[in-house]
Design a protein around this motif. Structure first.
Motif, PDB file in Angstrom:
ATOM      1  N   MET A   1       6.294  -6.252  32.215  1.00 46.37           N
ATOM      2  CA  MET A   1       4.903  -6.186  31.857  1.00 46.37           C
ATOM      3  C   MET A   1       4.054  -6.502  33.081  1.00 46.37           C
ATOM      4  N   GLU A   2       3.041  -5.697  33.278  1.00 41.94           N
ATOM      5  CA  GLU A   2       2.018  -5.947  34.278  1.00 41.94           C
ATOM      6  C   GLU A   2       0.686  -5.880  33.552  1.00 41.94           C
ATOM      7  N   ALA A   3      -0.257  -6.732  33.908  1.00 42.37           N
ATOM      8  CA  ALA A   3      -1.549  -6.707  33.231  1.00 42.37           C
ATOM      9  C   ALA A   3      -2.653  -7.176  34.180  1.00 42.37           C
ATOM     10  N   ARG A   4      -3.875  -6.691  33.902  1.00 40.29           N
ATOM     11  CA  ARG A   4      -5.062  -7.088  34.662  1.00 40.29           C
ATOM     12  C   ARG A   4      -6.249  -7.006  33.705  1.00 40.29           C
ATOM     13  N   ASP A   5      -7.103  -8.016  33.752  1.00 37.06           N
ATOM     14  CA  ASP A   5      -8.297  -7.963  32.908  1.00 37.06           C
ATOM     15  C   ASP A   5      -9.463  -7.357  33.688  1.00 37.06           C
ATOM     16  N   ASP A   6     -10.590  -7.169  33.011  1.00 36.32           N
ATOM     17  CA  ASP A   6     -11.750  -6.539  33.636  1.00 36.32           C
ATOM     18  C   ASP A   6     -12.440  -7.438  34.656  1.00 36.32           C
ATOM     19  N   LEU A   7     -12.011  -8.684  34.773  1.00 37.14           N
ATOM     20  CA  LEU A   7     -12.543  -9.604  35.776  1.00 37.14           C
ATOM     21  C   LEU A   7     -11.700  -9.606  37.047  1.00 37.14           C
ATOM     22  N   GLY A   8     -10.574  -8.866  37.015  1.00 39.89           N
ATOM     23  CA  GLY A   8      -9.697  -8.779  38.171  1.00 39.89           C
ATOM     24  C   GLY A   8      -8.523  -9.750  38.159  1.00 39.89           C
ATOM     25  N   ASN A   9      -8.401 -10.562  37.104  1.00 40.79           N
ATOM     26  CA  ASN A   9      -7.283 -11.493  36.998  1.00 40.79           C
ATOM     27  C   ASN A   9      -6.003 -10.749  36.677  1.00 40.79           C
ATOM     28  N   GLU A  10      -4.904 -11.147  37.301  1.00 38.13           N
ATOM     29  CA  GLU A  10      -3.610 -10.530  37.041  1.00 38.13           C
ATOM     30  C   GLU A  10      -2.739 -11.466  36.215  1.00 38.13           C
ATOM     31  N   TYR A  11      -1.873 -10.870  35.410  1.00 32.21           N
ATOM     32  CA  TYR A  11      -0.996 -11.617  34.524  1.00 32.21           C
ATOM     33  C   TYR A  11       0.432 -11.158  34.764  1.00 32.21           C
ATOM     34  N   THR A  12       1.352 -12.109  34.723  1.00 31.74           N
ATOM     35  CA  THR A  12       2.744 -11.797  35.000  1.00 31.74           C
ATOM     36  C   THR A  12       3.600 -11.945  33.753  1.00 31.74           C
ATOM     37  N   ASP A  13       4.699 -11.235  33.746  1.00 29.44           N
ATOM     38  CA  ASP A  13       5.661 -11.290  32.650  1.00 29.44           C
ATOM     39  C   ASP A  13       6.230 -12.696  32.564  1.00 29.44           C
ATOM     40  N   PRO A  35      -1.197 -16.261  33.110  1.00 31.51           N
ATOM     41  CA  PRO A  35      -1.738 -17.355  32.302  1.00 31.51           C
ATOM     42  C   PRO A  35      -2.508 -16.827  31.105  1.00 31.51           C
ATOM     43  N   GLY A  36      -3.115 -17.706  30.338  1.00 35.54           N
ATOM     44  CA  GLY A  36      -3.949 -17.292  29.210  1.00 35.54           C
ATOM     45  C   GLY A  36      -5.214 -16.592  29.693  1.00 35.54           C
ATOM     46  N   LEU A  37      -5.824 -15.816  28.813  1.00 38.33           N
ATOM     47  CA  LEU A  37      -7.045 -15.072  29.158  1.00 38.33           C
ATOM     48  C   LEU A  37      -8.258 -15.998  29.238  1.00 38.33           C
ATOM     49  N   PRO A  38      -9.158 -15.772  30.213  1.00 35.71           N
ATOM     50  CA  PRO A  38     -10.400 -16.541  30.232  1.00 35.71           C
ATOM     51  C   PRO A  38     -11.326 -16.071  29.113  1.00 35.71           C
ATOM     52  N   ALA A  39     -12.202 -16.940  28.679  1.00 28.33           N
ATOM     53  CA  ALA A  39     -13.097 -16.644  27.552  1.00 28.33           C
ATOM     54  C   ALA A  39     -14.021 -15.459  27.819  1.00 28.33           C
ATOM     55  N   ASP A  40     -14.363 -15.189  29.075  1.00 30.46           N
ATOM     56  CA  ASP A  40     -15.314 -14.114  29.366  1.00 30.46           C
ATOM     57  C   ASP A  40     -14.667 -12.767  29.685  1.00 30.46           C
ATOM     58  N   ALA A  41     -13.360 -12.644  29.549  1.00 26.76           N
ATOM     59  CA  ALA A  41     -12.689 -11.347  29.747  1.00 26.76           C
ATOM     60  C   ALA A  41     -13.024 -10.428  28.571  1.00 26.76           C
TER      61      ALA A  41
END
Length: 66
Positions: A1-13, A35-41
């Motif tokens: 799994m690879e992920a990125r939110d609209d704020l530019g934060n990346e998330y790892t498996d 990590p967990g998502l920030p409230a403003d994502a």
């Protein structure tokens, strides 16, 4: 799994899938990230790659975060 939110934060498996179900139709466990998502994502773009028969099958999706 690879992920990125609209704020530019990346998330790892963070693991969770640990093998095939007894009938071989699916994996056991779950896919999770950190990590967990920030409230403003507002959105999260995911890329999940499954391995079947020795071949990779990637899927991409974008989720809205309420």
């Amino acid at each position: 799994m690879e992920a990125r939110d609209d704020l530019g934060n990346e998330y790892t498996d963070w693991g969770g899938v640990f093998g095939l179900a007894p009938d071989g139709s699916r994996t056991q466990g779950e896919v999770s990230g950190q990590p967990g998502l920030p409230a403003d994502a507002g959105t999260l773009r995911l890329r999940i790659t499954f391995l079947r028969g020795g071949q990779e099958h990637p899927y991409e999706l974008t989720l809205s975060i309420p």
